[in-house]
Design an enzyme around this catalytic site. Structure first.
Site, PDB file in Angstrom:
ATOM      1  N   ASP A 196       0.847  -1.192   0.000  1.00 49.45           N
ATOM      2  CA  ASP A 196       0.000   0.000   0.000  1.00 49.45           C
ATOM      3  C   ASP A 196       0.881   1.239   0.000  1.00 49.45           C
ATOM      4  O   ASP A 196       2.099   1.168   0.202  1.00 49.45           O
ATOM      5  CB  ASP A 196      -0.921   0.007   1.223  1.00 49.45           C
ATOM      6  CG  ASP A 196      -2.121   0.939   1.078  1.00 49.45           C
ATOM      7  OD1 ASP A 196      -2.273   1.573   0.013  1.00 49.45           O
ATOM      8  OD2 ASP A 196      -2.901   1.036   2.043  1.00 49.45           O
ATOM      9  N   LYS A 197       0.231   2.367  -0.224  1.00 50.64           N
ATOM     10  CA  LYS A 197       0.875   3.680  -0.198  1.00 50.64           C
ATOM     11  C   LYS A 197      -0.011   4.611   0.609  1.00 50.64           C
ATOM     12  O   LYS A 197      -1.241   4.487   0.611  1.00 50.64           O
ATOM     13  CB  LYS A 197       1.050   4.186  -1.636  1.00 50.64           C
ATOM     14  CG  LYS A 197       1.202   5.693  -1.806  1.00 50.64           C
ATOM     15  CD  LYS A 197      -0.129   6.339  -2.149  1.00 50.64           C
ATOM     16  CE  LYS A 197       0.018   7.848  -2.351  1.00 50.64           C
ATOM     17  NZ  LYS A 197      -1.321   8.497  -2.463  1.00 50.64           N
ATOM     18  N   HIS A 198       0.612   5.558   1.300  1.00 50.08           N
ATOM     19  CA  HIS A 198      -0.159   6.576   2.010  1.00 50.08           C
ATOM     20  C   HIS A 198       0.475   7.931   1.764  1.00 50.08           C
ATOM     21  O   HIS A 198       1.700   8.068   1.775  1.00 50.08           O
ATOM     22  CB  HIS A 198      -0.200   6.299   3.507  1.00 50.08           C
ATOM     23  CG  HIS A 198      -1.004   7.317   4.267  1.00 50.08           C
ATOM     24  ND1 HIS A 198      -2.381   7.332   4.254  1.00 50.08           N
ATOM     25  CD2 HIS A 198      -0.622   8.375   5.043  1.00 50.08           C
ATOM     26  CE1 HIS A 198      -2.816   8.341   4.995  1.00 50.08           C
ATOM     27  NE2 HIS A 198      -1.776   8.992   5.478  1.00 50.08           N
ATOM     28  N   SER A 199      -0.359   8.939   1.540  1.00 49.89           N
ATOM     29  CA  SER A 199       0.111  10.302   1.338  1.00 49.89           C
ATOM     30  C   SER A 199      -0.311  11.167   2.519  1.00 49.89           C
ATOM     31  O   SER A 199      -1.393  10.971   3.086  1.00 49.89           O
ATOM     32  CB  SER A 199      -0.475  10.879   0.047  1.00 49.89           C
ATOM     33  OG  SER A 199      -0.241  12.279  -0.029  1.00 49.89           O
ATOM     34  N   THR A 210      -9.423  10.964  -0.892  1.00 57.31           N
ATOM     35  CA  THR A 210      -9.532   9.876  -1.877  1.00 57.31           C
ATOM     36  C   THR A 210     -10.947   9.323  -1.929  1.00 57.31           C
ATOM     37  O   THR A 210     -11.502   9.075  -3.005  1.00 57.31           O
ATOM     38  CB  THR A 210      -8.527   8.769  -1.529  1.00 57.31           C
ATOM     39  OG1 THR A 210      -7.203   9.299  -1.617  1.00 57.31           O
ATOM     40  CG2 THR A 210      -8.649   7.586  -2.473  1.00 57.31           C
ATOM     41  N   ARG A 250      -7.615  15.375  19.954  1.00 55.02           N
ATOM     42  CA  ARG A 250      -6.456  16.170  19.537  1.00 55.02           C
ATOM     43  C   ARG A 250      -6.900  17.371  18.709  1.00 55.02           C
ATOM     44  O   ARG A 250      -6.348  18.463  18.823  1.00 55.02           O
ATOM     45  CB  ARG A 250      -5.483  15.314  18.719  1.00 55.02           C
ATOM     46  CG  ARG A 250      -4.673  14.314  19.529  1.00 55.02           C
ATOM     47  CD  ARG A 250      -3.954  13.340  18.620  1.00 55.02           C
ATOM     48  NE  ARG A 250      -3.072  14.031  17.699  1.00 55.02           N
ATOM     49  CZ  ARG A 250      -2.760  13.595  16.476  1.00 55.02           C
ATOM     50  NH1 ARG A 250      -3.277  12.464  16.019  1.00 55.02           N
ATOM     51  NH2 ARG A 250      -1.942  14.278  15.715  1.00 55.02           N
ATOM     52  N   SER A 298      -1.058   7.722  14.437  1.00 57.95           N
ATOM     53  CA  SER A 298      -2.383   7.828  13.831  1.00 57.95           C
ATOM     54  C   SER A 298      -2.388   7.249  12.421  1.00 57.95           C
ATOM     55  O   SER A 298      -3.244   6.437  12.063  1.00 57.95           O
ATOM     56  CB  SER A 298      -2.817   9.292  13.808  1.00 57.95           C
ATOM     57  OG  SER A 298      -4.094   9.428  13.224  1.00 57.95           O
ATOM     58  N   LYS A 345      -3.818   2.858  11.391  1.00 54.52           N
ATOM     59  CA  LYS A 345      -4.837   2.548  10.394  1.00 54.52           C
ATOM     60  C   LYS A 345      -4.249   1.776   9.217  1.00 54.52           C
ATOM     61  O   LYS A 345      -4.806   0.776   8.762  1.00 54.52           O
ATOM     62  CB  LYS A 345      -5.495   3.839   9.899  1.00 54.52           C
ATOM     63  CG  LYS A 345      -6.255   4.594  10.981  1.00 54.52           C
ATOM     64  CD  LYS A 345      -7.026   5.765  10.439  1.00 54.52           C
ATOM     65  CE  LYS A 345      -6.155   6.941  10.071  1.00 54.52           C
ATOM     66  NZ  LYS A 345      -5.692   7.717  11.219  1.00 54.52           N
ATOM     67  N   LYS A 346      -3.108   2.243   8.703  1.00 49.08           N
ATOM     68  CA  LYS A 346      -2.527   1.608   7.513  1.00 49.08           C
ATOM     69  C   LYS A 346      -2.086   0.177   7.797  1.00 49.08           C
ATOM     70  O   LYS A 346      -2.307  -0.729   6.986  1.00 49.08           O
ATOM     71  CB  LYS A 346      -1.342   2.436   6.999  1.00 49.08           C
ATOM     72  CG  LYS A 346      -1.754   3.561   6.076  1.00 49.08           C
ATOM     73  CD  LYS A 346      -2.342   3.022   4.792  1.00 49.08           C
ATOM     74  CE  LYS A 346      -3.023   4.093   3.974  1.00 49.08           C
ATOM     75  NZ  LYS A 346      -3.655   3.553   2.755  1.00 49.08           N
TER      76      LYS A 346
END
Length: 440
Positions: free
Chosen positions: A81-84, A121, A169, A184, A188-189
Site C-alpha cells: 500500500d501507499k499513504h500520502s 480519496t 487532539r 495515527s 490505520k494503515k
C-alpha cells in the site's frame, strides 16, 4: 489497575511509558476509562515531552490492535500500500494502485475523506455514480482477491482508539506532534495486513509540513516506527508547492485519472510522482529487482492498457459503472458554470499558493471544514498550468467549475491571486526531494 492520572503524570514529567502503561492508555481510549479531559491532558503531555521510537511503536501497535486487523492468507502475492500526507490535486492513489495491481501485487487501500484544504480519496471515488466506499468486509476481501485492488473508506472497526484520540487532539491543539501523527497514520494503515508500505510525504505551501526539515522528520519517524512494527516501509518526500496534475476537485480528478491511465494526458510532475512511488512499491514487493526493471513494468501496463483495465474492474466491482472510461460524465455530475481564469499580464508563472487554491475548491463546495459536511463533487479547477510556463495576457491559467456564475467569478479572483507572474522565467523546481529509509 494503573490510574489514568498516574500515566499522565509519568509522561508529563518526561518519562518513557512501558508497554503495560501504553496499553492501559489505549484501552482507556476504547472503553472510556480515560475521560476526554484525561485524553487531552495525555495528548498535551506527549506534545510537550515527545516519545521515543519504542514508545511510538507501542502506541501504534496498541491502537492498531484496538480494532480489526486484516490478514490475507488466501492471496498468492505481496500485499502492499501507499499513504500520502495529503495535498491539492493529489489523485496519485488511483493510478498507483492500478499500476501495482496490474503487475501482480495486491493493494487493499483504506483511505480517508478530505478535511481542510486537502482533497480526500474517498470523496473523489464517490463522484462516481454507484461507487460504494463502504462494502462489507467479505466483499472488500473478494474484490482485492479478484481484481488486485480495492479502495475503501475507513470503517469504525479499524483502529477505533485512534478515532477517539484524533477527535480530541483536533480540539485541544495537540495535532502537531510527530509521534502522534505517526501513530495515527500507521495504526490505520498497518491494520490492512501489509507486507510493504510506501509513504508519500508532501512538502511545500500546500502540504501539512511546509519545510523540508519538518517533512524529513515526519518521514523518518513513520519509516522507523513502521519497520519497528514489522512492515517494510520507506518514505519519499515529494513537492506540494503546486497543484499536482491538471485538476483539483473530485470528479475532475477522477476524469484526469482516466485520461492518465489511457494515455490521453499525463501531466509530467504527476507522472514523475506516480512512477517514483510505483517503482518503490514494486521493488519492496520483490516484483522488480531495481528501478530500471520497475520502470519497464510500469510503462508496460500503462501502454498495453492493463492498468486501466484493473481500475475499470475495481470501479465496476465496487458498484460503479462498467463503462466509466468511455462515458465518464454520464456517471459523474458536471458543474452548472464553467469559466476561464484569464491571465492579466504577460510573463512567466513563477509561484503558486497551493493551499489557497485548495481552499478555493472548499469555498466552491468541493471540500469540507467539518466532518460529515456534504460536498459538491462537480466543482473545482482544471486545465491548470504550472510554474515555469510562459503566458500572454488573456491566456487561460485554469478553468473554474462552479454552481453559479457568481461563485465562479469569486473563485477565479482567488485563483488569479494565488498565481504569481514574473518577467523572468523561474525553474519549475524539484518534484522528488529525497527517499527516507530506516535508521538502523
Amino acid at each position: 489497575m494503573i490510574l489514568p492520572q498516574e500515566i499522565i503524570r509519568l509522561k508529563r514529567d518526561g518519562n518513557a511509558l512501558d508497554n503495560e502503561q501504553m496499553q492501559r492508555f489505549v484501552d482507556g481510549l476504547v472503553d472510556g476509562s480515560f475521560n476526554d479531559a484525561q485524553v487531552g491532558a495525555m495528548a498535551m503531555a506527549i506534545v510537550q515531552q515527545g516519545m521515543s521510537v519504542e514508545e511510538t511503536v507501542a502506541l501504534t501497535l496498541q491502537m492498531m490492535h484496538s480494532g480489526e486487523v486484516l490478514s490475507w492468507p488466501e492471496l498468492d502475492g505481496p500485499v502492499v500500500d501507499k499513504h500520502s500526507t495529503g495535498g491539492v490535486g493529489d489523485k496519485v492513489s488511483f493510478m498507483l494502485a492500478a499500476i501495482v495491481a496490474a503487475n501482480g501485487a495486491y493493494v487493499p487501500m483504506i483511505s480517508g475523506r478530505g478535511l481542510g484544504h486537502t482533497g480526500g480519496t474517498v470523496d473523489k471515488l464517490e463522484s462516481i455514480q454507484g461507487f460504494d466506499v463502504e462494502p462489507s468486509n467479505e466483499k472488500f476481501r473478494a474484490i482485492v482477491n479478484e481484481v488486485g485492488m480495492a479502495i475503501i473508506g475507513q470503517t469504525s472497526n479499524i483502529a477505533p482508539a485512534d478515532g477517539r484520540l484524533y477527535s480530541i487532539r483536533d480540539i485541544t491543539s495537540t495535532v502537531e506532534s510527530i509521534p502522534l501523527i505517526t501513530a495515527s497514520i500507521l495504526s490505520k494503515k498497518l491494520s490492512a495486513g501489509l507486507n510493504a508500505l510506501v509513504m508519500d510525504v508532501k512538502v511545500g505551501n500546500g502540504a501539512m509540513m511546509q519545510d523540508i526539515e519538518a517533512s524529513a522528520a515526519l518521514a523518518q519517524s513513520i519509516v522507523n516506527v513502521a519497520n519497528g512494527a514489522g512492515v517494510n516501509t520507506q518514505a519519499i518526500i515529494t513537492d506540494m508547492n503546486q497543484v499536482l496534475g491538471f485538476s483539483a476537485g473530485n470528479a475532475l480528478e477522477i476524469k484526469e485519472t482516466l485520461d492518465y491511465l489511457t494515455g490521453q494526458a499525463r501531466e509530467p510532475r504527476l507522472h514523475q510522482v506516480v512512477s517514483t512511488l510505483a517503482c518503490a512499491m514494486l521493488i519492496d514487493a520483490n516484483i522488480a529487482a531495481n528501478s530500471n526493471a520497475a520502470q519497464r513494468l510500469i510503462d508496460d501496463v500503462l501502454t498495453n492498457g492493463k492498468a486501466a483495465e484493473v481500475f475499470a474492474k475495481m470501479v465496476s466491482a465496487m458498484g460503479g459503472p462498467s463503462d466509466l472510461f468511455s462515458k465518464p460524465y454520464h456517471y459523474m455530475r458536471t458543474a452548472n458554470c464553467i469559466q476561464d481564469v484569464v491571465a492579466q499580464q504577460d510573463g512567466y508563472i513563477s509561484a503558486m499558493q497551493t493551499r489557497d487554491i485548495g481552499m478555493a475548491v472548499v469555498g466552491l463546495g468541493g471540500g469540507r471544514l467539518a466532518n460529515g459536511q456534504q460536498i459538491d463533487h462537480s466543482v473545482g479547477f482544471d486545465h491548470i498550468i504550472h510554474v515555469g510556463r510562459k503566458i500572454s495576457k488573456g491566456d487561460v491559467l485554469a478553468r473554474v467549475h462552479a454552481k453559479s456564475v457568481e461563485e465562479a467569478k469569486q473563485a477565479a479572483v482567488i485563483y488569479s491571486k494565488s498565481v504569481a507572474i514574473s518577467d523572468t522565467q523561474v525553474p519549475p523546481g524539484k518534484v522528488i526531494y529525497q527517499t527516507i529509509v530506516e535508521q538502523k
